[in-house]
Design a protein around this motif. Structure first.
Motif, PDB file in Angstrom:
ATOM      1  N   LEU A 126      -8.512   2.899   2.151  1.00 32.23           N
ATOM      2  CA  LEU A 126      -8.600   1.444   2.068  1.00 32.23           C
ATOM      3  C   LEU A 126     -10.004   1.026   1.629  1.00 32.23           C
ATOM      4  O   LEU A 126     -10.996   1.579   2.089  1.00 32.23           O
ATOM      5  CB  LEU A 126      -8.297   0.820   3.440  1.00 32.23           C
ATOM      6  N   ASP A 161      -9.506  -4.380   0.998  1.00 29.78           N
ATOM      7  CA  ASP A 161      -8.246  -4.108   1.696  1.00 29.78           C
ATOM      8  C   ASP A 161      -8.394  -4.379   3.186  1.00 29.78           C
ATOM      9  O   ASP A 161      -7.521  -5.020   3.804  1.00 29.78           O
ATOM     10  CB  ASP A 161      -7.822  -2.651   1.494  1.00 29.78           C
ATOM     11  N   LEU A 174      -0.580   1.511   8.238  1.00 27.74           N
ATOM     12  CA  LEU A 174      -1.531   0.480   7.820  1.00 27.74           C
ATOM     13  C   LEU A 174      -2.381   0.027   9.006  1.00 27.74           C
ATOM     14  O   LEU A 174      -3.606  -0.064   8.895  1.00 27.74           O
ATOM     15  CB  LEU A 174      -0.782  -0.716   7.229  1.00 27.74           C
ATOM     16  N   HIS A 211       0.815  -1.224   0.000  1.00 24.24           N
ATOM     17  CA  HIS A 211       0.000   0.000   0.000  1.00 24.24           C
ATOM     18  C   HIS A 211       0.846   1.271   0.000  1.00 24.24           C
ATOM     19  O   HIS A 211       0.292   2.375   0.031  1.00 24.24           O
ATOM     20  CB  HIS A 211      -0.938  -0.001   1.205  1.00 24.24           C
ATOM     21  N   TRP A 229      -6.328   0.889   9.446  1.00 26.16           N
ATOM     22  CA  TRP A 229      -7.343  -0.161   9.616  1.00 26.16           C
ATOM     23  C   TRP A 229      -8.336   0.241  10.713  1.00 26.16           C
ATOM     24  O   TRP A 229      -9.552   0.104  10.534  1.00 26.16           O
ATOM     25  CB  TRP A 229      -6.655  -1.480   9.977  1.00 26.16           C
ATOM     26  N   HIS A 250     -10.678   3.010   9.651  1.00 27.47           N
ATOM     27  CA  HIS A 250     -11.678   2.598   8.663  1.00 27.47           C
ATOM     28  C   HIS A 250     -12.750   1.680   9.254  1.00 27.47           C
ATOM     29  O   HIS A 250     -13.537   1.083   8.503  1.00 27.47           O
ATOM     30  CB  HIS A 250     -10.996   1.883   7.484  1.00 27.47           C
TER      31      HIS A 250
END
Length: 338
Positions: free
Chosen positions: A296, A300, A261, A254, A265, A268
């Motif tokens: 994302l 993803d 990341l 990514h 996460w 999101h």
């Protein structure tokens, strides 16, 4: 980059800042000058939501530091959250106390240390199971009516406690540990908070730094309390390092850092979720803020979730599993607290 999120009627930055690491939670404490620079640095990067507690640091050092930093910022543009609930037995032991008299005294003391006229979000740090939550909430409601606090929060509360507390006065936010390798709140807590309109404030969204790779790349400081956490020792640690390599590979895919990341996460996971990663280093702060730019897809998110199956995470999330067990044994001495 300033992005906003609403916790009930409290508007905060989409990313908050956990202040505990500034006063030595996981290593050496910063100097007062360095700590203030970190907090003001957050503000100038769009972070306006600061989380502290009366138990963080020696002799309430964290609240005192936050209070001094707030003097350099426009108060009306900052949201400060702090907590009450632990009463010190000695230098290493605490009991949970949710009595109206104790929480009022804690609030008055926090107001003085923070040098503010009101606290934006006031949490019960842990639930005192020796008394009805309704009594604690009743006193918190009075503090709202008196203008000493604006909104009420709970931390590490069970579903039943949340429902009973909500019946007394609206809960604005629930603070829980939540990250890629700690997702037990997804089954009951998250749906309940969605139903009741309660925001979720994940602490340790980077797995106490593990998902950022810090402990994998560097050895833990000798004075770090993480040396007593099951996930960071022995064979557990070696097994968990395998999980980190998967996150590292996905981060490369990514075009971001592993920390971005893992934090992306959490960001999101839906509206009303405001993670509060902490750090004592400006470069890590910049890295965390960069997670706000990460986009994302649902696929993803699923791929990232699948990279860390919960049945492959080795070790409980806290020393002696205290944070989980505090729901049932809240008024017994505890040596290890958030």
């Amino acid at each position: 980059m300033k992005e906003l999120c609403k916790l009930l009627c409290l508007q905060v930055s989409k990313l908050g800042f956990g202040c505990t690491s500034l006063t030595g939670a996981y290593g050496a404490p910063l100097s007062e000058e360095e700590g203030i620079k970190m907090i003001t640095g957050c503000f100038h990067r769009g972070i306006t939501f600061f989380d502290t507690s009366d138990i963080y640091g020696v002799d309430h050092a964290n609240e005192i530091l936050v209070g001094k930093a707030l003097k350099q910022l426009p108060r009306e543009k900052v949201q400060v959250a702090t907590k009450f609930g632990f009463s010190r037995v000695d230098s290493s032991q605490f009991i949970v106390d949710g009595t109206p008299e104790y929480l009022r005294s804690c609030c008055e003391a926090s107001l003085k240390r923070l040098q503010v006229e009101y606290i934006d979000l006031y949490y019960q740090h842990r639930v005192d199971t020796t008394m009805p939550i309704e009594e604690t909430m009743g006193e918190l409601k009075k503090l709202v009516q008196e203008g000493k606090i604006k909104f009420i929060g709970l931390s590490e509360a069970s579903p039943d406690t949340i429902k009973r507390a909500q019946a007394v006065y609206p809960i604005t936010a629930l603070q829980m540990e939540y990250s890629l390798w700690t997702r037990d709140i997804e089954d009951e807590i998250v749906p309940l908070c969605r139903e009741l309109g309660i925001g979720i404030v994940p602490y340790s969204p980077l797995g106490r730094g593990f998902l950022a790779g810090k402990q994998v790349k560097e050895s833990l400081p000798a004075n770090s309390k993480l040396r007593s956490y099951p996930r960071f020792v022995g064979q557990n640690f070696e097994q968990n390092k395998i999980l980190y390599t998967r996150i590292e590979a996905l981060a490369f895919k990514h075009g971001c850092s592993p920390a971005q990341l893992a934090l992306g996460w959490v960001l999101h996971q839906g509206d009303g979720i405001v993670p509060i990663p902490g750090t004592s280093k400006m470069k890590n702060l910049d890295d965390n803020v960069g997670a706000l730019r990460l986009k994302l897809t649902e696929d993803d998110i699923q791929e990232i979730s699948d990279a860390i199956p919960l049945n492959e995470v080795a070790g409980s999330r806290s020393h002696e599993n205290y944070l989980r067990m505090s729901w049932m044994f809240a008024n017994t001495p505890a040596k290890d607290v958030q």
